[in-house]
Scaffold this active site. Sequence first.
Site, short mmCIF file in Angstrom:
data_model
loop_
_atom_site.label_atom_id
_atom_site.label_comp_id
_atom_site.label_asym_id
_atom_site.label_seq_id
_atom_site.Cartn_x
_atom_site.Cartn_y
_atom_site.Cartn_z
N VAL A 14 0.83 -1.21 0.00
CA VAL A 14 0.00 0.00 0.00
C VAL A 14 0.87 1.26 0.00
O VAL A 14 0.59 2.23 -0.72
CB VAL A 14 -0.97 -0.01 1.21
CG1 VAL A 14 -1.78 1.27 1.25
CG2 VAL A 14 -1.90 -1.21 1.12
N LYS A 105 -6.87 -0.77 9.84
CA LYS A 105 -8.20 -1.05 10.42
C LYS A 105 -8.14 -1.63 11.83
O LYS A 105 -8.96 -1.33 12.67
CB LYS A 105 -8.99 -1.98 9.51
CG LYS A 105 -8.39 -3.35 9.34
CD LYS A 105 -8.50 -3.86 7.95
CE LYS A 105 -7.23 -4.62 7.67
NZ LYS A 105 -6.83 -4.79 6.36
N GLU A 129 -9.99 6.63 5.40
CA GLU A 129 -10.77 6.03 4.30
C GLU A 129 -10.22 4.66 3.89
O GLU A 129 -10.97 3.72 3.61
CB GLU A 129 -10.73 6.98 3.08
CG GLU A 129 -11.52 6.51 1.87
CD GLU A 129 -13.01 6.42 2.12
OE1 GLU A 129 -13.65 7.46 2.23
OE2 GLU A 129 -13.54 5.28 2.22
N GLY A 134 -10.72 -0.86 1.06
CA GLY A 134 -9.70 -0.40 0.10
C GLY A 134 -10.09 0.85 -0.66
O GLY A 134 -10.30 1.91 -0.08
N GLU A 190 -2.95 -14.56 2.39
CA GLU A 190 -1.69 -14.46 3.12
C GLU A 190 -1.20 -15.86 3.51
O GLU A 190 -2.00 -16.79 3.61
CB GLU A 190 -1.91 -13.69 4.43
CG GLU A 190 -2.53 -12.33 4.27
CD GLU A 190 -1.50 -11.24 4.15
OE1 GLU A 190 -0.31 -11.53 4.31
OE2 GLU A 190 -1.90 -10.10 3.88
N ASP A 201 -10.66 -9.67 9.94
CA ASP A 201 -10.49 -8.48 9.10
C ASP A 201 -11.85 -7.82 8.84
O ASP A 201 -12.00 -6.60 8.97
CB ASP A 201 -9.82 -8.92 7.78
CG ASP A 201 -9.70 -7.79 6.78
OD1 ASP A 201 -8.76 -7.00 6.90
OD2 ASP A 201 -10.56 -7.71 5.88
N LYS A 205 -13.41 -4.05 10.18
CA LYS A 205 -14.02 -3.06 9.28
C LYS A 205 -15.47 -2.79 9.66
O LYS A 205 -15.93 -1.64 9.65
CB LYS A 205 -13.95 -3.55 7.83
CG LYS A 205 -12.52 -3.65 7.29
CD LYS A 205 -12.49 -4.41 5.97
CE LYS A 205 -11.09 -4.62 5.45
NZ LYS A 205 -10.99 -5.62 4.38
N1 HSE Z 1 -7.02 -8.67 3.59
C1 HSE Z 1 -8.06 -7.82 3.13
C2 HSE Z 1 -8.96 -8.57 2.17
C3 HSE Z 1 -7.58 -6.58 2.42
O1 HSE Z 1 -8.72 -9.73 1.84
O2 HSE Z 1 -9.94 -7.98 1.77
C4 HSE Z 1 -7.14 -5.49 3.32
O3 HSE Z 1 -8.16 -5.08 4.17
#
Ligand code: HSE
Length: 427
Positions: A14, A105, A129, A134, A190, A201, A205
């Site tokens: 990023v 996040k 943001e 993303g 990952e 994740d 969010k």
């Molecule tokens: N790892 C996240 C995803 C992207 O797979 O959407 C970054 O937030």
Amino acid sequence: MKTVGVAILGLGVVGSGTYKILRDHREFYRRTQNIDLSVESVLEINRQRALDLGIEESKISDNIAEVISNPNVDIVVEVIGGVEPAKSFVLAALHSGKSVVTSNKELFCKYWHELEAAAKRTNAGLYFEASCVGGVPIIRTLLDGMQANVVTNLTGIINGTTNYILTRMAREGAEYASVLKDAQALGYAEKNPTADVEGYDAAYKLSILASLAFHTKVPLDKVYREGITDISSEDIKYGDELGYALKLLAIGKNDGNNSIEVRVHPAFIRKSHPLAAVNDSFNAVFLRGDSVGDIMLYGRGAGDLPTGSAIVSDVIYAATHSDVKYATFKNTQTAEKGVRFVTDFKSRYYIRFTARDKAGVLAKVAGIFAKYNISIIDLIQKGEDIENIPIILITHETSELSLRRAVEKIRELDDVFEVNSVIRVEG
Ligand code: HSE
């Protein structure tokens, strides 16, 4: 023309994307925004990575104090990820009065209150943001585009890795473990996929998005979370036959009466729902406002340039607005007094169990559902092996607690070998 100095902390995917956008669009921003955005410093241990991007040697540092105290730096972009050292670096920048733009996040959903308090003390900007979905401008939409509305529903596909895996399982009839392995080899997942596949994740969010949508802090520990690791391609196939697509959904509901529901879990959604068409690694967020009705934002939830796009938009906003806007709610560690988080939520359910094919088995199952006041919409029996028959049923809306109790009773029936799956049905 105003010159604004930017520092980038971390040149990973990023950070590199952010640098490339700032470098390649510098002239465009001079012309369209009347500002000259200049990258004055980067914090990066791997000097070669910075040099390869064309960054001058004198602007590369491995010392955070040096970066933050640089008088040419006005805005600090944090793209390191994780809680520490990112948190200390962000706080140091805010304490010195520099505005911060972050894509973090986890840091944001856990310590937003602390970061915002620090920002307010020095009147520094704090922009995030890129922390959610993303390149999809969902934060600005909630802050600025939807503020006329009471938002009652936010439903999103906000994790690209899991959407990619589920899409491939659906297309190829392949099992989770083999698609995950392939996704890792291709760089979609990952090496340690836990944060994505277990729904953390998406929960980070959702905590941020629901706080903005519902104007109260929605702490992470209030978000119910389940991942996709137990999903089988057989269920995706049966769901497809019944007219549903399977997605990892992030769901936020607000009844307008201080009662909030926030959950992340796999769910079937009707194929006619716009979210059902969001495939591969794409993300989307569906919002319902009392005035606007339904809207949906769709796009790339990850990647160097899409996430860089969100970061640079925040940088431009920070560079062109002196009046800093913070959260629209009392940003404390916990929700405001009086807010109730629903735990026994209501949903429809898909249930698959394996039973002996003989008279009376379905009657017993139906009896258990009747006892818990659960009404069945659809029931199909698959195959002809009388010892091992998969039976799939879909219920009308019922409470999670009633459903769990009924499933326990079904498990106890002699002629039911296994309750294979219980999946919520939304929309
Ligand atoms: N790892 C996240 C995803 C992207 O797979 O959407 C970054 O937030």
